[in-house]
Design a protein around this motif. Structure first.
Motif, PDB file in Angstrom:
ATOM      1  N   HIS A  97      91.379  27.846 -63.230  1.00 33.76           N
ATOM      2  CA  HIS A  97      90.493  27.315 -62.194  1.00 33.76           C
ATOM      3  C   HIS A  97      89.573  28.394 -61.641  1.00 33.76           C
ATOM      4  O   HIS A  97      88.454  28.119 -61.228  1.00 33.76           O
ATOM      5  CB  HIS A  97      91.320  26.661 -61.085  1.00 33.76           C
ATOM      6  N   ALA A 111      86.939  28.440 -64.035  1.00 36.48           N
ATOM      7  CA  ALA A 111      86.080  27.259 -63.875  1.00 36.48           C
ATOM      8  C   ALA A 111      85.051  27.474 -62.776  1.00 36.48           C
ATOM      9  O   ALA A 111      83.971  26.875 -62.798  1.00 36.48           O
ATOM     10  CB  ALA A 111      86.935  26.032 -63.566  1.00 36.48           C
ATOM     11  N   LYS A 112      85.348  28.337 -61.830  1.00 38.90           N
ATOM     12  CA  LYS A 112      84.384  28.597 -60.755  1.00 38.90           C
ATOM     13  C   LYS A 112      83.108  29.240 -61.302  1.00 38.90           C
ATOM     14  O   LYS A 112      82.057  29.170 -60.678  1.00 38.90           O
ATOM     15  CB  LYS A 112      85.004  29.490 -59.682  1.00 38.90           C
ATOM     16  N   ARG A 123      96.637  30.207 -61.495  1.00 43.63           N
ATOM     17  CA  ARG A 123      95.595  29.197 -61.726  1.00 43.63           C
ATOM     18  C   ARG A 123      94.301  29.895 -62.126  1.00 43.63           C
ATOM     19  O   ARG A 123      93.218  29.605 -61.627  1.00 43.63           O
ATOM     20  CB  ARG A 123      95.390  28.289 -60.505  1.00 43.63           C
ATOM     21  N   LEU A 125      81.553  28.129 -63.675  1.00 42.05           N
ATOM     22  CA  LEU A 125      80.669  26.975 -63.911  1.00 42.05           C
ATOM     23  C   LEU A 125      80.024  26.519 -62.599  1.00 42.05           C
ATOM     24  O   LEU A 125      78.924  25.988 -62.588  1.00 42.05           O
ATOM     25  CB  LEU A 125      81.451  25.821 -64.539  1.00 42.05           C
ATOM     26  N   ARG A 126      80.737  26.723 -61.505  1.00 35.40           N
ATOM     27  CA  ARG A 126      80.181  26.363 -60.197  1.00 35.40           C
ATOM     28  C   ARG A 126      79.106  27.365 -59.780  1.00 35.40           C
ATOM     29  O   ARG A 126      78.144  27.025 -59.101  1.00 35.40           O
ATOM     30  CB  ARG A 126      81.316  26.334 -59.146  1.00 35.40           C
ATOM     31  N   TYR A 127      79.301  28.615 -60.166  1.00 46.32           N
ATOM     32  CA  TYR A 127      78.414  29.673 -59.695  1.00 46.32           C
ATOM     33  C   TYR A 127      77.677  30.336 -60.855  1.00 46.32           C
ATOM     34  O   TYR A 127      78.010  31.435 -61.276  1.00 46.32           O
ATOM     35  CB  TYR A 127      79.190  30.727 -58.910  1.00 46.32           C
ATOM     36  N   LEU A 169      89.529  23.696 -67.842  1.00 47.56           N
ATOM     37  CA  LEU A 169      88.723  24.137 -66.704  1.00 47.56           C
ATOM     38  C   LEU A 169      88.673  23.095 -65.598  1.00 47.56           C
ATOM     39  O   LEU A 169      88.116  23.341 -64.536  1.00 47.56           O
ATOM     40  CB  LEU A 169      87.300  24.461 -67.174  1.00 47.56           C
ATOM     41  N   SER A 170      89.239  21.937 -65.860  1.00 47.34           N
ATOM     42  CA  SER A 170      89.202  20.890 -64.838  1.00 47.34           C
ATOM     43  C   SER A 170      90.258  21.164 -63.787  1.00 47.34           C
ATOM     44  O   SER A 170      91.338  21.673 -64.076  1.00 47.34           O
ATOM     45  CB  SER A 170      89.469  19.527 -65.484  1.00 47.34           C
ATOM     46  N   ILE A 171      89.953  20.800 -62.550  1.00 50.71           N
ATOM     47  CA  ILE A 171      90.929  20.944 -61.473  1.00 50.71           C
ATOM     48  C   ILE A 171      92.152  20.075 -61.769  1.00 50.71           C
ATOM     49  O   ILE A 171      93.246  20.335 -61.270  1.00 50.71           O
ATOM     50  CB  ILE A 171      90.291  20.559 -60.111  1.00 50.71           C
TER      51      ILE A 171
END
Lengths: 989, 426
Positions: free
Chosen positions: A862, A865-866, A859, A868-870, A915-917
């Motif tokens: 994903h 994609a993190k 994954r 984008l979170r951080y 990048l979406s869960i």
């Protein structure tokens, strides 16, 4: 060459013949070995496929002096009536330690802090697992108990070697006769032996299979160098020993199919044709061995019935365990069908003849089986005269009750080098039949009897049998009788008697008349294929859950058109909706809008879906067997992950289901200078070799910090250099100076040193470094070391404090491949932050996100994609961190990492924004081949389940029919991380 | 008589009281209630420590608010809960001095997590950053690991942080199979029956011990107080189906009424059994490889949906590798469960309302409901998706949570430094 080999063999043969009378003698001699014997009335198989019925063998002075149907029997011959029984040449056992003690067991699992060099006490090599000077002949002592057992099972000749170490020295060819070692030893130095198991060596090196391979490879290189020395200034006794027996057959003990294959390849590098002492699972890698000139000595200790009675225990059994139980007896048959040569070993076999019967049932002919037991091994050890019964050959044969493939057999006599070993009287009495005794009728069938009395009473039961005596107890009304019979021939009874219990008087029965007899006197069991099972359907490759049926041609479309998809090309700043992509012959052939459907193309509707390049994992440890770390030393640049790639790892398939298509398989981080990487594509269904990316650039793993200092491995681990980051720097300098001197002083021209060679490649810019690193000081340090020595660090992997030295990374030109969010597991990750990737990228460092973890490797989208979170804000840039950026780091961006015309068709079709869960990989292509298809996954699962059910049912039936049940054992998948030191790492769940 | 030497500090007394606080109205919020329900564009009113009212956009609040906060399209969730974790009991996994989650020996039923809980851990802020406000601090290891406590992550000291003291006893069920190093395979654990019988005997002994006034104090057996009356839960850590069934049957036999299965990787294969015995499951983390190589490749991803469909009460946890710091991924694991078939609001419940139920704190926590604690988070986007999660605000018992994060500070500090260096060079 071959002729001279034969000559050597012949000469040594003469030695054997002449060497009998050197011992001093006492007393009155009773040597009967010079007598002449004639074995008559025998059904002789002289060699595979060659038979003489009602034949005669004349044996004199250890040899067969004549053989044939109507030959003259010398007057002085002692005649032995074989009574129509069967005669076969003695079996030759090639995998034995007969007459040799078992090697000392050392605790290898303790895991010392470093390897201990031998202190030059003798002129042998530094590594104790190289025991090339070891010779079986010097240790050999005849073991009559073991010899007797083997003779009873048809084995007359063994090749015995001391089973310890990686180079195991020489083996001896011995006959199983108790006439004294001077006589039983046919050839003292008959073979050389190798393995990848360091055995009793207490040295830490090598701790992995790739380490063992590197050690053996270096030893062979050293041997070449030693051989080429005109003037020898140094003595290396282990090389001396190897040099002496180069012409002998080479045997390699393989503990599993892949080990054997790897050994064969390694041997081929040095023109050594290893004969593999196999593991019984070779059929599982049929595509790898087919068409090669591999010779196997196949074991015949087939697994017992899997313990599936408890449904939950059945669950513990993997499809591999179940399938192997079914297919193991077909191993030889499958190899035979694919023209692979083999011999057999009976090591670990309880009942030799019932095993041969099973082999017959698998569809192998008697001829093939006998060949694998006699002529093949004889030829391989350059002693063809030992493989057949022929005029002039040593008299090695046995006489048995039934033909070779009968279910139960009995060896009556075994002649070894002309010495007769009687095991049982040939004239064994056949008891089965119907007898009329004084008006009573007695029927005997196996151990059961039925007595029908004159009065019409029926008595049946079991009886005890002692030699040729048969005792039947029975009672009629209140009277108790014992019937005693003595057999004198086929269904001949003498002295029948009946005892009455009340009086103990004996009454002699008159009128014994044999009505008929059973017996197997002339029943030849030639072909016994009665349970023929079509192995073709059961073969899977890889031999693993979700493996492909090997013999079923899978449809492989050449052309695909993915229509109307949102394309994440990685070369455009934003994803492009409504695109068409054509895959053709493994490549991306066209990208555009509303493309015409190419001829024969499979059209996939991509609307509502997203297409991205296959994900690339810069840091992976999946698909590696038998150790990810060669932890025995601070430098192990000689080891190659490419030597030990495992195409059967289920995680390859699992990661495809997460869109990962290529990985750098890295050595672990247990030492400063680790091993060489393998760059692979996750080509599930292909061999380990075929997984490797063609002409991939060379990489090597380095490591810094706590792991290489052994900080977290316990209090014992405090003696290996280095123990500080100061020492790490000095160790690096030391190693590179050594490499520089090696490359420039002429040393390299004389002798390749695999360890320094890899460093020399780095100094020349031919090999790239991917360095495990955490804190900023060490990252900075390594760049300074590299700068001062004139090379570049390609990638810092993990690089968790990269955000503190991003400017320096940028200037040096090093890339950063990091975790998305790991920290807090050790001291050096205390200032690891999940914003690291975003920070490095912002500073202009080429940045990737990696897994270092089998689970996370499926994954990676994903993990990206993190970002984008951080701290990150650009989805395309984030996705690049698991596609184009790692491709660039691996210098493979001309082939993979983006969706562009002409590039490899490694593609993932996603259900959502990648990048979406919510995004799931729907289809994953590698080289234009659809290797994972979520839409077919349910079907795949059903196929697996059906196969399990079929096998469990079959195992239950086998168990119910009384076949022995195995003690429950189940395979587990090894899972490696950077710091896994053991060969097999069990991740407790 | 019950032993009262160490245990029983009234939980209620630990919670500081904000009974007469401000009234705040949150408007235009997407309310994920944590019980399976969702109100789009809803309203929520808090007063002091409590939520006092939940309504739709068209509803009229029961009273006027001191303060109105417009959340316009943001998402409100109950604070996420991370069960069965050594959070607060370890700072750096490899550094022995910071490891306070495993006492020496096998049987430590009396080891209490609460008293070792480090409220100043640098890991806490990183969890809060992703919406985790409550943890079940849990000892590890041995047969009887010890007593967990449910803690929130914004207390000044462990007493203040405690939501439910000594909520449960944690045991590790023996394995039917064990790893044989020399074979490199799993073999049958020949000591299994003995190990189970020893474990059962300990429960029986404890039961006897608790019946009267003991002659001598035995702290280990005293720790079982509440286990048989169901005021202290038994959390049995066990993964394989046949071990789960054994564990439940044996524990029921010795008088544990409602054992909780922790781990339960194989729970999907015995849903009927779990339903029949009313066994809740704290599921090991979904971001895990399948238990068996022949399992479905996405089994751990789909297990939550399968349990939900069957009606088994479950919540998610991060048991596995890097269990403490990785708790911050719990919302994303719920997100993964959604991608593999779990209805979104049930996924939310699996890290909020259902977790609270299983941990026995659902009277006050886990859902957004009138009368419950104002413990919630506000995210700009879908908080179960790393692509969109961004948590700006969080409250525990109505108090704003300190969201300062050491990692964010480092990021800011160093980014600025490097930017400056690079600018000066250009």
């Amino acid at each position: 060459m071959k002729k001279s080999m034969l000559l050597i063999a012949l000469l040594s043969w003469c030695n054997w013949a002449l060497s009998q009378s050197l011992h001093s003698r006492e007393g009155i001699q009773d040597d009967r070995s010079k007598l002449t014997y004639a074995i008559i009335n025998a059904n002789i198989t002289t060699a595979p496929g060659k038979k003489i019925t009602n034949g005669i063998i004349i044996v004199q002075d250890g040899k067969v002096v004549n053989i044939g149907q109507s030959i003259t029997i010398p007057k002085n011959a002692v005649t032995i009536d074989a009574d129509g029984k069967y005669v076969y040449p003695s079996f030759i056992e090639l995998n034995s330690n007969f007459g040799l003690r078992s090697p000392d067991k050392k605790d290898k699992s303790g895991g010392g802090p470093e390897y201990e060099r031998t202190d030059g006490k003798s002129a042998f090599g530094w590594n104790k697992a190289i025991r090339a000077d070891q010779s079986a002949s010097s240790l050999f002592e005849h073991d009559e108990d073991a010899a007797k057992k083997m003779r009873e099972n048809g084995i007359g000749i063994v090749l015995s070697h001391y089973q310890d170490g990686i180079a195991r020295g020489t083996g001896s060819l011995v006959a199983l006769t108790d006439a004294g070692e001077n006589i039983s030893m046919i050839q003292a130095v008959a073979s050389t032996h190798f393995s990848f198991d360091k055995g009793s060596s207490s040295q830490q090196y090598p701790s992995s299979q790739m380490g063992a391979m590197a050690l053996l490879r270096q030893t062979f290189i050293d041997l070449e160098w030693y051989r080429g020395q005109k003037e020898i200034n140094e003595k290396h006794l282990h090389l001396e020993a190897l040099k002496c027996c180069e012409k002998l057959p080479n045997f390699f003990s393989a503990t599993d199919k892949m080990t054997g294959l790897r050994a064969f390849r390694l041997g081929a590098e040095f023109k050594r044709d290893f004969i593999l002492l196999g593991s019984g699972d070779e059929y599982q890698i049929l595509p790898d061995i087919q068409g090669k000139s591999i010779r196997y000595v196949l074991p015949l200790n087939f697994p017992d019935v899997p313990a599936v009675q408890h449904p939950m225990m059945a669950r513990e059994m993997s499809i591999r365990d179940l399938k192997h139980w079914e297919l193991a007896p077909y191993n030889a048959r499958i190899l035979h069908d694919h023209k692979i040569e083999f011999a057999f070993t009976f090591e670990g076999v309880k009942n030799v003849f019932s095993t041969l019967h099973l082999l017959g049932k698998s569809g192998l002919s008697e001829e093939t089986i006998l060949g694998a037991l006699t002529t093949n091994p004889a030829r391989w050890i350059h002693f063809e005269s030992l493989g057949a019964i022929a005029k002039g050959n040593p008299a090695n044969f046995f006489i048995s009750r039934d033909s070779l493939l009968a279910e139960k057999n009995q060896v009556y006599e075994h002649w070894v080098m002309g010495r007769r070993y009687q095991i049982k009287e040939i004239s064994e009495y056949q008891m089965e039949g119907v007898y009329v005794l004084d008006g009573d009728t007695l029927e005997i069938k196996k151990s059961k009897f039925t007595l029908t009395t004159k009065a019409g009473q029926n008595i049946s039961g079991t009886f005890s049998k002692k030699n040729n005596q048969l005792t039947i107890p029975y009672s009629i009304d209140d009277e108790f009788f014992v019937l005693n019979l003595e057999f004198t021939g086929h269904g001949q009874i003498s002295n029948p008697s009946r005892y009455f219990s009340e009086s103990s008087k004996v009454k002699i029965i008159a009128d014994v008349k044999v009505v008929s007899t059973g017996g197997t006197k002339d029943s030849t069991v030639q072909s016994v294929v009665d349970e023929y099972f079509d192995y073709k359907a059961a073969l899977w490759y890889p031999f693993q859950a979700y493996g492909n049926p090997l013999m079923v041609e899978k449809e492989k479309p050449e052309t695909y058109l993915i229509k109307n998809v949102t394309l994440w090309s990685m070369v455009h700043e934003i994803p492009q909706p409504g695109m068409d992509v054509i895959i053709r012959k493994g490549k991306i052939s066209k990208i555009g809008v509303n493309l015409k459907v190419p001829k024969g193309a499979v059209v996939i509707d991509g609307s509502e879906m997203h297409l991205s390049p296959g994900l690339i994992d810069e840091h992976s440890h999946i698909a590696i067997s038998r150790g990810v770390n060669e932890s025995g030393s601070s430098i192990s640049s000689e080891v190659r992950i490419g030597d030990v790639v495992n195409h059967e790892d289920i995680n390859i398939y699992r990661q495809l289901s997460g869109g990962t298509t290529a990985s750098q398989l890295l050595h672990g981080s247990a030492n400063v200078i680790g091993g060489q990487s393998a760059l692979v594509k996750l080509r599930w269904g292909q061999s380990a070799e075929a997984m490797k990316i063609e002409n991939a650039p060379k990489f090597i793993k380095f490591a810094l910090g706590e792991n290489v200092k052994q900080s977290n491995w316990g209090d014992r681990m405090n003696v290996r250099y280095p123990q500080t980051r100061m020492g790490v720097e000095q160790f690096l300098f030391e190693s590179f100076y050594r490499a520089q001197s090696y490359g420039t002083s002429g040393e390299r021209a004389r002798r390749i040193d695999l360890e320094l060679e890899a460093l020399w490649e780095i100094l020349n810019g031919e090999r790239h470094i991917s360095c495990h690193s955490y804190v900023q000081s060490e990252i900075n340090m390594l760049m300074k070391v590299a700068d001062s020595m004139g090379f570049k660090i390609n990638t810092f992997t993990h690089v968790l404090e990269g955000y503190k030295v991003a400017d320096k990374l940028k200037v040096h030109g090093a890339a950063g491949s990091t975790f998305s969010d790991w920290w807090a597991y050790k001291m050096e990750v205390n200032e690891a932050i999940p914003f690291n990737a975003a920070a490095m990228a912002k500073a202009g460092v080429l940045t990737a996100i990696n897994s270092d973890d089998a689970e996370m490797g499926r994954r990676l989208n994903h993990e990206a994609a993190k970002v984008l979170r951080y701290g990150g804000d650009d989805p395309v840039e984030a996705l690049k961190m698991v596609t184009l950026n790692p491709a660039k780091m691996l210098h493979l961006d001309h082939r993979i990492g983006s969706v562009e015309e002409g590039k490899d068709a490694d593609l993932v079709l996603w259900s959502d924004v990648p990048l979406s869960i919510n995004a799931r990989a729907i289809k994953t292509f590698v080289d234009g081949e659809l290797l994972f298809d979520r839409e077919a996954q349910e079907e795949e699962q059903m196929r697996l389940r059906k196969e399990r059910v079929r096998l469990i049912k079959k195992a239950l039936q086998a168990a119910n029919s009384g076949k022995p049940i195995a003690t429950p054992e189940s395979e587990i998948d090894s899972e490696y991380h950077c710091d896994t030191l053991e060969e097999i790492h069990f991740h407790e769940k | 008589m019950k032993n009262k030497v160490l245990f029983f500090i009234a939980v209620g007394a630990l919670i500081s009281c904000h009974a007469f606080g401000q009234t705040v109205l949150y408007r235009q919020a997407n309310l994920h209630l944590g019980n399976g329900a969702f109100i789009e564009n809803g309203q929520m009113m808090t007063e002091g420590v409590d939520i006092v009212w939940i309504g739709k956009s068209t509803d009229t609040p029961p009273k006027s608010a001191d303060k109105t906060i417009d959340l316009s399209g943001k998402h409100v969730y109950p604070g996420f809960i991370a069960p069965a974790t050594a959070t607060g009991l370890v700072e750096v996994e490899s550094v022995r001095a910071t490891r306070d989650f495993r006492e020496v020996g096998s049987d430590n039923p009396n080891a209490r997590a609460a008293v070792a809980f480090n409220t100043d851990s640098r890991i806490h802020p990183t969890l809060k950053y992703n919406g985790i406000l409550i943890v079940q601090a849990t000892p590890e290891g041995g047969r009887f690991s010890g007593l967990s406590s449910v803690m929130h992550l914004d207390g000044r000291n462990w007493e203040e942080a405690t939501l439910r003291l000594d909520d449960g006893l944690h045991i590790n069920w023996p394995g039917k199979m064990r790893y044989n190093r020399s074979k490199g395979k799993l073999v049958e654990n020949e000591n299994y029956d003995q190990q189970v019988s020893d474990l059962v005997q300990t429960f029986k002994d404890a039961h006897g011990y608790l019946q009267g006034k003991p002659a001598t104090i035995n702290l280990k057996l005293a720790a079982f107080d509440g286990v048989f009356s169901d005021t202290k839960k038994v959390f049995v850590h066990v993964n394989k189906a046949w071990e789960i069934m054994d564990a439940v049957n044996k524990l029921k036999e010795v008088g544990v009424k409602h054992p909780v299965v922790v781990g339960g990787m194989d729970a999907h294969s015995i849903v009927n059994f779990l339903l029949k015995h009313e066994i809740p499951v704290i599921l090991g983390r979904p971001h895990e490889l399948p238990l068996y190589s022949d399992d479905a490749i996405d089994q751990p991803y789909s297990t939550p949906a399968q349990l939900q469909e069957a009606g088994v009460l479950f919540c998610l946890s991060n048991i596995g590798r890097m269990p403490v710091m990785g708790n911050r991924n719990i919302p994303f694991m719920a997100g993964t469960a959604v991608a593999y078939g779990l209805e979104y609001e049930y996924a939310v419940a699996s890290i909020t309302g259902n977790a609270a139920k299983i941990l026995g704190i659902d009277m006050r926590y886990g859902t957004l409901e009138a009368g419950k604690s104002a413990t919630f988070i506000v995210s700009d986007g879908d908080a179960l998706n790393m692509e969109t999660q961004s948590i700006g605000m969080a409250f525990i018992d109505g108090q704003p949570v300190d969201m300062e994060n050491w990692q964010e500070i480092l990021y800011r500090k160093w980014s600025e430094k490097i930017e400056k260096i690079q600018q000066s060079k250009n």
